[in-house]
Design a protein around this motif. Structure first.
Motif, PDB file in Angstrom:
ATOM      1  N   VAL C  26     -11.283   4.580  72.075  1.00 12.69           N
ATOM      2  CA  VAL C  26     -11.198   3.518  71.065  1.00 12.69           C
ATOM      3  C   VAL C  26     -12.601   2.991  70.816  1.00 12.69           C
ATOM      4  O   VAL C  26     -13.291   2.593  71.761  1.00 12.69           O
ATOM      5  CB  VAL C  26     -10.269   2.379  71.546  1.00 12.69           C
ATOM      6  N   ILE C  27     -13.020   3.030  69.550  1.00 16.43           N
ATOM      7  CA  ILE C  27     -14.363   2.582  69.208  1.00 16.43           C
ATOM      8  C   ILE C  27     -14.295   1.310  68.367  1.00 16.43           C
ATOM      9  O   ILE C  27     -13.660   1.295  67.316  1.00 16.43           O
ATOM     10  CB  ILE C  27     -15.121   3.671  68.407  1.00 16.43           C
ATOM     11  N   LYS C  28     -14.935   0.255  68.836  1.00 22.24           N
ATOM     12  CA  LYS C  28     -15.114  -0.944  68.007  1.00 22.24           C
ATOM     13  C   LYS C  28     -16.359  -0.709  67.171  1.00 22.24           C
ATOM     14  O   LYS C  28     -17.452  -0.551  67.708  1.00 22.24           O
ATOM     15  CB  LYS C  28     -15.292  -2.167  68.913  1.00 22.24           C
ATOM     16  N   TYR C  29     -16.130  -0.642  65.877  1.00 24.29           N
ATOM     17  CA  TYR C  29     -17.221  -0.345  64.956  1.00 24.29           C
ATOM     18  C   TYR C  29     -17.630  -1.625  64.257  1.00 24.29           C
ATOM     19  O   TYR C  29     -16.790  -2.303  63.648  1.00 24.29           O
ATOM     20  CB  TYR C  29     -16.738   0.712  63.958  1.00 24.29           C
ATOM     21  N   VAL C  60     -11.561   0.621  65.460  1.00 25.75           N
ATOM     22  CA  VAL C  60     -11.189  -0.769  65.168  1.00 25.75           C
ATOM     23  C   VAL C  60     -12.424  -1.437  64.568  1.00 25.75           C
ATOM     24  O   VAL C  60     -13.526  -1.235  65.067  1.00 25.75           O
ATOM     25  CB  VAL C  60     -10.766  -1.500  66.454  1.00 25.75           C
ATOM     26  N   HIS C  61     -12.213  -2.166  63.486  1.00 28.08           N
ATOM     27  CA  HIS C  61     -13.390  -2.781  62.875  1.00 28.08           C
ATOM     28  C   HIS C  61     -13.128  -4.246  62.515  1.00 28.08           C
ATOM     29  O   HIS C  61     -11.987  -4.658  62.296  1.00 28.08           O
ATOM     30  CB  HIS C  61     -13.778  -2.026  61.593  1.00 28.08           C
ATOM     31  N   GLY C  62     -14.222  -5.023  62.452  1.00 22.25           N
ATOM     32  CA  GLY C  62     -14.176  -6.360  61.902  1.00 22.25           C
ATOM     33  C   GLY C  62     -14.959  -6.349  60.605  1.00 22.25           C
ATOM     34  O   GLY C  62     -14.912  -5.338  59.907  1.00 22.25           O
ATOM     35  N   GLY C  63     -15.637  -7.429  60.291  1.00 17.85           N
ATOM     36  CA  GLY C  63     -16.425  -7.415  59.065  1.00 17.85           C
ATOM     37  C   GLY C  63     -16.906  -8.784  58.616  1.00 17.85           C
ATOM     38  O   GLY C  63     -16.793  -9.134  57.436  1.00 17.85           O
ATOM     39  N   GLY C  64     -17.405  -9.571  59.554  1.00 18.03           N
ATOM     40  CA  GLY C  64     -17.873 -10.915  59.246  1.00 18.03           C
ATOM     41  C   GLY C  64     -18.778 -11.031  58.032  1.00 18.03           C
ATOM     42  O   GLY C  64     -18.490 -11.813  57.104  1.00 18.03           O
ATOM     43  N   PRO C  65     -19.860 -10.267  57.960  1.00 20.46           N
ATOM     44  CA  PRO C  65     -20.804 -10.448  56.848  1.00 20.46           C
ATOM     45  C   PRO C  65     -20.154 -10.279  55.480  1.00 20.46           C
ATOM     46  O   PRO C  65     -20.439 -11.043  54.556  1.00 20.46           O
ATOM     47  CB  PRO C  65     -21.841  -9.348  57.102  1.00 20.46           C
ATOM     48  N   GLU C  66     -19.260  -9.318  55.343  1.00 18.51           N
ATOM     49  CA  GLU C  66     -18.636  -9.095  54.035  1.00 18.51           C
ATOM     50  C   GLU C  66     -17.643 -10.210  53.712  1.00 18.51           C
ATOM     51  O   GLU C  66     -17.454 -10.561  52.546  1.00 18.51           O
ATOM     52  CB  GLU C  66     -17.928  -7.730  54.008  1.00 18.51           C
ATOM     53  N   LEU C  99     -11.068  -7.347  54.906  1.00 23.04           N
ATOM     54  CA  LEU C  99     -10.909  -6.429  56.033  1.00 23.04           C
ATOM     55  C   LEU C  99      -9.946  -5.287  55.693  1.00 23.04           C
ATOM     56  O   LEU C  99     -10.300  -4.116  55.759  1.00 23.04           O
ATOM     57  CB  LEU C  99     -10.390  -7.187  57.262  1.00 23.04           C
ATOM     58  N   ALA C 100      -8.679  -5.668  55.341  1.00 23.91           N
ATOM     59  CA  ALA C 100      -7.644  -4.655  55.162  1.00 23.91           C
ATOM     60  C   ALA C 100      -7.741  -3.953  53.816  1.00 23.91           C
ATOM     61  O   ALA C 100      -7.280  -2.828  53.649  1.00 23.91           O
ATOM     62  CB  ALA C 100      -6.265  -5.286  55.329  1.00 23.91           C
ATOM     63  N   GLY C 101      -8.373  -4.644  52.830  1.00 20.98           N
ATOM     64  CA  GLY C 101      -8.393  -4.075  51.495  1.00 20.98           C
ATOM     65  C   GLY C 101      -9.687  -3.364  51.162  1.00 20.98           C
ATOM     66  O   GLY C 101      -9.684  -2.384  50.418  1.00 20.98           O
ATOM     67  N   LYS C 102     -10.798  -3.856  51.712  1.00 22.08           N
ATOM     68  CA  LYS C 102     -12.083  -3.277  51.292  1.00 22.08           C
ATOM     69  C   LYS C 102     -12.716  -2.415  52.394  1.00 22.08           C
ATOM     70  O   LYS C 102     -12.808  -1.203  52.271  1.00 22.08           O
ATOM     71  CB  LYS C 102     -13.023  -4.430  50.891  1.00 22.08           C
ATOM     72  N   ILE C 103     -13.121  -3.082  53.499  1.00 20.38           N
ATOM     73  CA  ILE C 103     -13.850  -2.343  54.545  1.00 20.38           C
ATOM     74  C   ILE C 103     -13.004  -1.203  55.085  1.00 20.38           C
ATOM     75  O   ILE C 103     -13.457  -0.068  55.221  1.00 20.38           O
ATOM     76  CB  ILE C 103     -14.233  -3.307  55.688  1.00 20.38           C
ATOM     77  N   VAL C 165      -7.763   3.996  61.414  1.00 21.82           N
ATOM     78  CA  VAL C 165      -8.823   2.989  61.261  1.00 21.82           C
ATOM     79  C   VAL C 165      -8.110   1.645  61.131  1.00 21.82           C
ATOM     80  O   VAL C 165      -7.269   1.488  60.246  1.00 21.82           O
ATOM     81  CB  VAL C 165      -9.662   3.279  60.001  1.00 21.82           C
ATOM     82  N   ILE C 166      -8.426   0.704  62.018  1.00 19.39           N
ATOM     83  CA  ILE C 166      -7.588  -0.488  62.143  1.00 19.39           C
ATOM     84  C   ILE C 166      -8.373  -1.776  61.902  1.00 19.39           C
ATOM     85  O   ILE C 166      -9.386  -2.026  62.547  1.00 19.39           O
ATOM     86  CB  ILE C 166      -6.961  -0.537  63.557  1.00 19.39           C
ATOM     87  N   SER C 167      -7.856  -2.596  60.964  1.00 19.20           N
ATOM     88  CA  SER C 167      -8.448  -3.919  60.714  1.00 19.20           C
ATOM     89  C   SER C 167      -7.879  -4.919  61.705  1.00 19.20           C
ATOM     90  O   SER C 167      -6.671  -4.957  61.923  1.00 19.20           O
ATOM     91  CB  SER C 167      -8.073  -4.424  59.314  1.00 19.20           C
ATOM     92  N   SER C 168      -8.747  -5.780  62.202  1.00 17.66           N
ATOM     93  CA  SER C 168      -8.342  -6.690  63.276  1.00 17.66           C
ATOM     94  C   SER C 168      -7.672  -7.960  62.752  1.00 17.66           C
ATOM     95  O   SER C 168      -8.156  -9.059  62.955  1.00 17.66           O
ATOM     96  CB  SER C 168      -9.562  -7.049  64.118  1.00 17.66           C
ATOM     97  N   ILE C 169      -6.546  -7.800  62.061  1.00 17.15           N
ATOM     98  CA  ILE C 169      -5.728  -8.965  61.737  1.00 17.15           C
ATOM     99  C   ILE C 169      -4.332  -8.704  62.273  1.00 17.15           C
ATOM    100  O   ILE C 169      -3.954  -7.552  62.486  1.00 17.15           O
ATOM    101  CB  ILE C 169      -5.706  -9.296  60.222  1.00 17.15           C
TER     102      ILE C 169
END
Lengths: 284, 284, 284, 284, 284, 284
Positions: C26-29, C60-66, C99-103, C165-169
């Motif tokens: 599992v990679i946190k990207y 698994v990804h987050g995306g604070g800056p976006e 998160l779920a729609g773009k990244i 590919v999983i968004s963290s919500i």
């Protein structure tokens, strides 16, 4: 009725369908629901609908009245012992023919008539029901009690999309003698062996009544403890006693709920399974 | 209503359930049925019920009004070309976020809320929808038309018991550009690729009307030939033209029936599928 | 470089490929590796290569800056409580969309661009991540902590050849409220639920440094005991503390190795997995 | 006999077992082999042995003599039309009970007694045999001819290790009327539908005789052409004509070999299948 | 012999076939039965018959005499240590070639010649037999004892319908050194690892004799306790001691029955498995 | 070399791995690559790596030099006919032992030593290669040509994760005579029967040279037409002629690419498969 009402009713069935989907329900089919043609049509329709929405329906049937008809036709006089019929070999053969050859196959045909799929078995097929002579004070002849249930062919036919319809006769451990089995008992044993979710007995009464003479005193729910109280109080009487025992035995063997419902009411199975109100007495 | 009526209605649904069981039905979900909370609840309940009785339900959705809301929020002014909105990159990003990130996931959550199971996809996932820039007189920007449908993840999730919910956006053949796709068209293409039994468009009209100004002139059934007559007669007009084209294209590609039904009616899906009367216009 | 060297390097990767084949990683990207286009290309290439040689890759990804970018665009001012951002409903909706729609979908597209196959999910899909409001001194709004992980759709898509590919919500237990989840934590919980071989956090640091100001003091390996020493000595500081906690939690839940590696280095994943030297800090 | 001889005989059976293994053989069981207890034991033993070495054994049976016995018992007088019995509803019911309820289940029990596994069906089960009223000069009542064979439950039970035992009654296309079917014909239709390797009719004659009065004139092999010669020469007579027709029909439908063998000979099935000499007449 | 006798003998084999069907039987093939062409033909016929009736046959072989022949041909003089041959590297290579290259493949060919299907393996294939240098007073060179059995390829080939034929050589734990293994021991270890029903050693003696000089004193059945009595009494002698140990070890490891039978008798395997009398000594 | 370079090289292998993954590649292993220990180690490493990244590797080998060694040891003088060795029965036995008993099993052991899994077969196993005496002007004894390839055991072992290693000997149609088969031919026939993606011949030359005396004239790619030109021009000579024929035959039978590569170069397999430059001559 307007369409919107219809849609509303269908929509309200959803949680019940979700609840029963994929579960196994064993129905003992008998009594008036088997004799009156209109009730019979409704029961078969209900069974096919239940199967159609994903319930694993298993049907067990007896058929006393039709056996009596053929016994009469062949001028067979029955011997009685303390009021119980003695099942000699000739009677057993008649019972086997009527149950496994007539009623069973007629039910299978009716299921096809209603758009379902079915296979008829008796307890000899696939060595499904093994029995020994019943243990009783008086010798009742070829009346048996079940010693082993083999569920392979029930499960195979269920998984292949068929409703198994089962005649309550069994093979002795000598693999030769055939025994007549009480259909309520057979249904209870099969439900237990399958680890069924529910056992439903279609009967000719409204359910268990607190006052048997007053149909407004229906008890809609009982647990095993309450049943033993009812028993010792003498409220359970006559033919209700073995029926309640079948229900309790199934619960003790792991079946989740047993039901005694009124087969004289049209679509009683659907009312029990798919509406808020339910019907009859539930034992848990 | 009395219980016996309820049971009767449920019993009458049997032949319809038998008919649709195991079949694939693609529903384009949109319009009022998506905006009004009570209609929304009813649609989701219907979808879960359909899945529950064994129909392979596939949901495709758009979401114009919500996209507009976010565009407004970010002060994005839209450019129009001959009355059609030009979808520039920023607009496309907004559309992708709203459709695949918001509406899609909210629908999935609602299905869980109603006891069902769902997975949300957009056309990029599993390379499901591949598209190229739409072929049109005016350059409309990132508006695409579908060139290939890959059904693997739809079928996998359907077989695993989930309702796939699909946002109508697609990936270009360069595997980089994202295109907005008309949701009716996406539903039609997906239904065709799946060899679905039915394509159902939930709309804000009663169906096809012989006289569009008179809702009593609903045409309940049309074949492809009758449609071309209606077209040349000019009876099909405005927004109905592309909807009917989606329906016809699906039929030509092997889908058995297409339906334009009124999403403003509560439980219109159940009425269409499980009652004698049906609703809206069926194209075959 | 000469060909013979190339072949030599490939040949030397064999034991590492053998070791990781069939295992789940599992990679946190996140971080720089997600912002810099050249690093992003390299990470995606590495993920596809890992999948290609038989590793079950889960991203698994987050995306604070976006998220911040869109918040700014919609002129949403953030409320802060003791320095922590309060996630109100509007912010949560923005986060979900980004998160779920773009990244998420852009990552899926990039994997296809690199010849791989992927499906994007968020924690709502398949009811994958269930959460409740995070337990903290200050009310942070819709920030959740995971209470249950359902791995069905991850495993199905992995087995069908896709990189999930999983968004963290996550979805609340009311099946309605959506929560934002810290992506490191989500990755750790998912790795634990999957019984993964490895959890890898792609970060913007070289790893754990004995002297945070001196990058030559990288600690390449630590066990849980050594970590508690480091903690009490105050060597672990700031943002490193929760990251190390995620790593330790995974180890305690049965994950074999956790890694904090430097996402700023090209192909850091390949270096960690397929060379003798490795990279970053390994926790076991 | 000495052991070495025994071993020799077993060893010599190998090529025959190899030849038949995995093939489907449909046996029409009837006549003396069904009435004489010792022959009956031998036939059942042979069926179980055949199944045991890997042959897909399918048994089809009639039961005229037992039907007559019950008709007599109920004092049912038969109406005859040009020498053929008219099957009225009451007679049909009796036949159904005797065939599907008695003979069928007794055969299943005997197979278990011999260490095999079996399930008994009639043509109604699984909608296996569909029929219409036979097309004949005189109205014979409920005598049917097969219009469709559905082999699902035969194949399922065969694959699950059971010998399917089938009573030759069928359901009309109205899904209501039950028809009596000639058992040779039923066996032939079932063999054809299964694409069986062999159809074997167990009869009370040695096979086809060139001179019916001289049992030394047995014809051991015939092809379809030779049969038409025998027919036109009038050598085929009486009850042999429909039997040979059943055999020929099966061959025309793709069955590889049909056999008319002497059920009065102990272990005639084993002799035919597992020895060099064979028995009876083979039609190819 | 008349046909009726033949059929009778075949019919009597049924209970034995039923008993062994689906069970795994490991046969150590060696001795005279491997040297005399007529015995060899009979053994191969028996193995193919056993497989054909559903027994999972596994063959293990050695081949001392043929190894000696090739050693002689290459003028290799053997070194002896306390009467035991020292297996140097050259001898090991010769043994490997003769066993895995010649005898093994010739047996496979003979099985095909008899209508069966086979695959030849040695203990190196699929890492089936792992060994270390045997623990003995004198250094015997490359003579090994088995430390691990991996049954994958045996089970795969068995399930795919093949008879696995296995040469008794093994690979050292260094994955490099090849060891010669006593074939009885190899058969015993393989039977144990497979959880076989039976281990059968084909030998050049009648079985265990109470008085080794008198062949009329054959002991047909022994249990482990009786064996330890025989051992301490000195009745077990010479080459019989290790054979009985192989049998006992298998029983202790869960094999149901071990047999020492006389390979010099034609069809001794069939006599043991398919007749009432059996042959040789059974250990249980 | 620095790490970044290593990672870069691994990353660049991705498209090649993607391209070959899941494809079947048949490698004829022989020549220097089989004699020199360091080359041998590299080839085995390459085979295991190829299998590890998902290529279905099938190895076919001969072994002339080792056969000669044993022939010399047993003082077997070879008879030559027009310069070709005559393979008498004794020579055939020697060849069988060396190929199937020694070289084959040693290769299997080496694959395990390198962390792979393998099973060794010869053409007799599973009736894989069937042959007849080769059709030639002079009687060459037991030299055969392949008449049928049965791929079952190759495919089974491949699917079960093993590398099948195959000795080029075959069984005659009499199921008794064993024939020696040219290993290039065997590899070509097996590749054809498997519908392989590639056939690779590891040889002791650089490939096909336009001027055989000048290694700088390597032709890196040829199609079937160009080959017939080269043949008629006399540029193909000596041992290259049958090798090119094997390659062409495979292409004609549906193999996608055939390769003649230089086994004397370390890791030539990896160079061919996983780098831009490739090696040797490709025929398509």
């Amino acid at each position: 009725m307007e369409n919107s009402k219809k849609a509303e009713i269908l929509a309200k069935a959803l949680p019940y369908i979700q609840q029963h989907k994929g579960r196994t329900i064993v129905i003992k089919y008998g009594g008036s629901a088997m004799l009156d043609q209109s009730l019979k049509d409704a029961v078969i329709n209900d069974l096919v609908l239940m199967k159609c929405v994903g319930i694993n329906v298993v049907v067990v049937h007896g058929g006393g009245p039709e056996i009596n008809k053929l016994l009469k036709k062949v001028n067979k006089e029955s011997k009685f012992i303390n009021g119980l019929r003695y099942t000699d070999k000739e009677t057993m053969d008649i019972a086997q023919m009527v149950l496994a050859g007539k009623i069973n196959k007629d039910l299978v045909a009716m299921i096809y008539k209603n758009g379902g799929k079915a296979v008829g078995f008796c307890g000899i097929d696939g060595n499904m029901l093994q029995a020994k002579k019943i243990d009783s004070a008086d010798d009742l002849g070829f009346v048996g009690e079940i010693t082993k249930v083999t569920t392979d062919i029930i499960i195979n036919s269920t998984n292949a999309g068929y409703i198994p319809v089962i005649s309550s006769i069994a093979l002795g451990e000598d693999m030769e003698t055939v025994y007549n089995i009480n259909a309520d008992t057979a249904a209870s044993s099969i439900a237990s062996a399958l680890g069924a979710e529910k056992l439903i007995l279609l009967t000719d009464v409204a359910g268990i009544l607190a006052d048997p003479s007053d149909s407004f005193t229906l008890i809609s729910q009982l647990d095993l403890e309450e049943i033993s109280v009812l028993s010792s109080n003498g409220i359970l009487k006559g033919g209700m006693i073995p029926k309640v025992k079948c229900c309790s035995d199934a619960i003790k063997a792991g079946v989740n709920r047993s039901h005694i419902i009124d087969g004289r009411v049209q679509h009683s199975l659907l009312l029990e399974l798919f509406t808020d109100e339910g019907i009859g007495t539930m034992i848990k």
